[in-house]
Design an enzyme around this catalytic site. Structure first.
Site, PDB file in Angstrom:
ATOM      1  N   LYS A  10       0.827  -1.213   0.000  1.00  9.52           N
ATOM      2  CA  LYS A  10       0.000   0.000   0.000  1.00  9.52           C
ATOM      3  C   LYS A  10       0.865   1.269   0.000  1.00  9.52           C
ATOM      4  O   LYS A  10       2.080   1.204   0.221  1.00  9.52           O
ATOM      5  CB  LYS A  10      -0.930  -0.039   1.218  1.00  9.52           C
ATOM      6  CG  LYS A  10      -1.933  -1.211   1.180  1.00  9.52           C
ATOM      7  CD  LYS A  10      -2.931  -1.113   2.331  1.00  9.52           C
ATOM      8  CE  LYS A  10      -3.936  -2.256   2.281  1.00  9.52           C
ATOM      9  NZ  LYS A  10      -4.976  -2.112   3.344  1.00  9.52           N
ATOM     10  N   TYR A  50     -12.495  -2.361  -3.806  1.00  9.70           N
ATOM     11  CA  TYR A  50     -13.004  -2.543  -2.446  1.00  9.70           C
ATOM     12  C   TYR A  50     -14.542  -2.483  -2.390  1.00  9.70           C
ATOM     13  O   TYR A  50     -15.097  -2.175  -1.340  1.00  9.70           O
ATOM     14  CB  TYR A  50     -12.406  -1.493  -1.518  1.00  9.70           C
ATOM     15  CG  TYR A  50     -10.983  -1.787  -1.078  1.00  9.70           C
ATOM     16  CD1 TYR A  50     -10.693  -2.923  -0.319  1.00  9.70           C
ATOM     17  CD2 TYR A  50      -9.937  -0.924  -1.389  1.00  9.70           C
ATOM     18  CE1 TYR A  50      -9.401  -3.195   0.108  1.00  9.70           C
ATOM     19  CE2 TYR A  50      -8.635  -1.192  -0.956  1.00  9.70           C
ATOM     20  CZ  TYR A  50      -8.383  -2.327  -0.206  1.00  9.70           C
ATOM     21  OH  TYR A  50      -7.100  -2.594   0.227  1.00  9.70           O
ATOM     22  N   ASN A 113      -2.194   0.148   6.784  1.00  7.14           N
ATOM     23  CA  ASN A 113      -1.651  -1.098   7.330  1.00  7.14           C
ATOM     24  C   ASN A 113      -0.731  -1.838   6.360  1.00  7.14           C
ATOM     25  O   ASN A 113      -0.632  -3.063   6.402  1.00  7.14           O
ATOM     26  CB  ASN A 113      -2.784  -1.992   7.853  1.00  7.14           C
ATOM     27  CG  ASN A 113      -3.715  -2.477   6.764  1.00  7.14           C
ATOM     28  OD1 ASN A 113      -3.636  -2.029   5.623  1.00  7.14           O
ATOM     29  ND2 ASN A 113      -4.590  -3.405   7.103  1.00  7.14           N
ATOM     30  N   HIS A 116      -2.081  -5.520   1.626  1.00  3.26           N
ATOM     31  CA  HIS A 116      -3.366  -6.203   1.473  1.00  3.26           C
ATOM     32  C   HIS A 116      -3.101  -7.587   0.905  1.00  3.26           C
ATOM     33  O   HIS A 116      -2.204  -7.751   0.072  1.00  3.26           O
ATOM     34  CB  HIS A 116      -4.280  -5.439   0.499  1.00  3.26           C
ATOM     35  CG  HIS A 116      -5.466  -6.252   0.054  1.00  3.26           C
ATOM     36  ND1 HIS A 116      -6.611  -6.361   0.811  1.00  3.26           N
ATOM     37  CD2 HIS A 116      -5.647  -7.056  -1.020  1.00  3.26           C
ATOM     38  CE1 HIS A 116      -7.454  -7.183   0.189  1.00  3.26           C
ATOM     39  NE2 HIS A 116      -6.891  -7.614  -0.916  1.00  3.26           N
TER      40      HIS A 116
END
Ligand code: CMP
Length: 142
Positions: A10, A50, A113, A116
């Protein structure tokens, strides 16, 4: 079984300049990179990827973050690749991620985070097809 999974490094992790460090984790556990490209997603591309989260309260922030800079999208192949990739990543929330996982090492928050990964073989097929054509995937057996 021999599986494929979709991996995204990311914008936060690309910004930290740790693409190679993350690829090293995949390769050192035997996963093979069989397709890869750097992309800067449009809002439409991020929303489409998403789509399953579109009613969730974090959807707007997720799309904003995923379009904030370039990402590295890869297909990983190997025995049990989906679960093994998930184990290497660690828990979605970095505060719950085990020591030595990518999210423990590189993620700051649940929103940013670092990585993915597909959560199941079925979603992997859909996610891979979202970013790659068959000709762009170079299956390797040695
Ligand atoms: P990812 O695996 O890319 O899938 C959706 C992302 O939404 C997830 O990682 C998190 O970065 C982000 N997210 C933010 N809040 C939540 C939440 N409460 N539950 C799951 N994912 C969340």
């Amino acid at each position: 079984a021999l599986e494929r999974t979709l991996s995204i490094i990311k914008p936060d992790a690309v910004g930290k300049n740790v693409i190679g460090a993350i690829y090293n984790r995949f390769e050192s556990t035997g996963l093979r990179i069989v397709a890869a490209k750097m992309m800067h997603l449009s809002k439409e591309q991020a929303e489409g990827f998403y789509a399953e989260h579109k009613e969730r309260p974090f959807f707007g922030a997720l799309v904003e973050f995923m379009t904030s800079g370039p990402i590295m999208v890869s297909v990983l192949e190997g025995e049990n690749a989906v679960l093994r990739h998930r184990e290497i990543m660690g828990a979605t929330n970095p505060s719950e991620a085990l020591a030595g996982t990518l999210r423990a090492d590189y993620a700051e928050t649940i929103d940013e985070n670092a990585v993915h990964g597909s959560d199941a073989v079925e979603s992997a097929a859909r996610e891979i097809a979202y970013f790659f054509s068959d000709e762009e995937i170079c299956s390797r057996t040695r």
